[in-house]
Design a protein around this motif. Sequence first.
Motif: not given
Ligand SMILES: [Fe+2]
Length: 449
Positions: A220, A226, A231, A388
């Motif tokens: 990550n 992402h 988010h 996450d």
């Molecule tokens: Fe993140």
Amino acid sequence: MYLEQKGCVLNLKYENKIMTKPVLFNGGEVHRSVYLDEEIFSEEQEKIFSKSWLYLCHASQIPNSGDYFTTEIASQPLVAIRQSSGEVKVLYNRCPHKGVKVLSEKSGNCGRFLRCPYHAWTFRTSGELLSIPVKKEYESCTFANCEANAGMKLVACVQNYRDFIFIRLSESGLPFDIFFGNSLSTLDNMVERSPYGKLRIVGKALRHRHRCNWKMVMDNQTDTCHPMVAHESSAGEAIKLWSETQEGQAKPPMVVELFSPFMSSHAFFADMGIRIWPNGHGHTGVSNSIHSDYSEISGYWESMIETYGEARTKQILGDTRHNTVYFPNLMVKGPIQSLRVIRPISASETVVESWIFELEGAPKEMLERTVQYNNLINSPCSMVAHDDVEMYERAMEGLKSQASLWVNIARLYQPGESWEETKETVGTSEIAMRNFYSMWQSMMEEENA
Ligand SMILES: [Fe+2]
């Protein structure tokens, strides 16, 4: 054996080569067992975590003689202790008598010696056995030849790099300078952001337990595709709310300034670039990053120029690297002065520790921004971190599916990619993950000495 049990293809044709041994990473894909399998997890502890250089603590946590910091690495209870000479030694936190952990607190000061609470065996801070009650009764026996007579055991290798204390449990492995190479430039940059060239850890770690494999958290850190998706419901909503309710205000508050870059476009993350170094290390944000456009804090620039001069200050503060991943389990953010240690607990459990630093000689507002960022993004009470965590936990569930055995990390994969040189490319590439798994694989394939 676990691969056969899980039905992995052993003779996999990849890039026109027939792989004749079990394949866990084939260049663009990672086998799911790498995240799920407890047997692989145990092997990692032995082959990766005992032979890599691992971050233990910062020297500012143990500034005085007798100060100590305890932790556990690769299931080994350890203690770092400041000696009267100023040196930091790292001992196994185990009494050589009956195996009792000598120090139970996270940190403290042990004075001039350590004392086991069970039978009062005492040791110098260097681990050497100092005294035993009823010592005479050991004189006529074989004690002189026993391991216990040597005292508390020292960790094989310790390196203090600019106050960052690293250890390697095993005698064998790459030397510190070779293992990290030019990746140490991220630590250099964070230190040089202090007008005094000195960092100080502030407070304790924020600890966040995740029900996922530790490597998902590592993946990550360099996953630039992402943030704008995962988010959106936290950072995206905060930004939307601000723009709807506060329109017209000249300057957004610090929290909005910290949140906003998370919603940057794919093009932004592509343009900021990514750099990899040999041995699995790398960082996002080569030319700029989500940390580049923070407001200037009054007095900081001037104090930096006083120390470094204008040209060097521009260089230091112009290097706004995003996330630097140090193989296997450390992530450093220079521009916001924080680091995260990703601690594997089992194949499906991980604890993430977030630590923050004060830049000595810098205005207090710099620390305020660091604290704010850590609370907003890394805390167990953070809005962003949970986005996450939910993805990791859903991946742990989804990977149980028989639909596929592989996790894909092939974005911008170039067949024949090599890892011996420093390399820079498009920021949305998954090259840093491939670099990580290349190192992971080579260490896992090493035969034990
Ligand atoms: Fe993140």
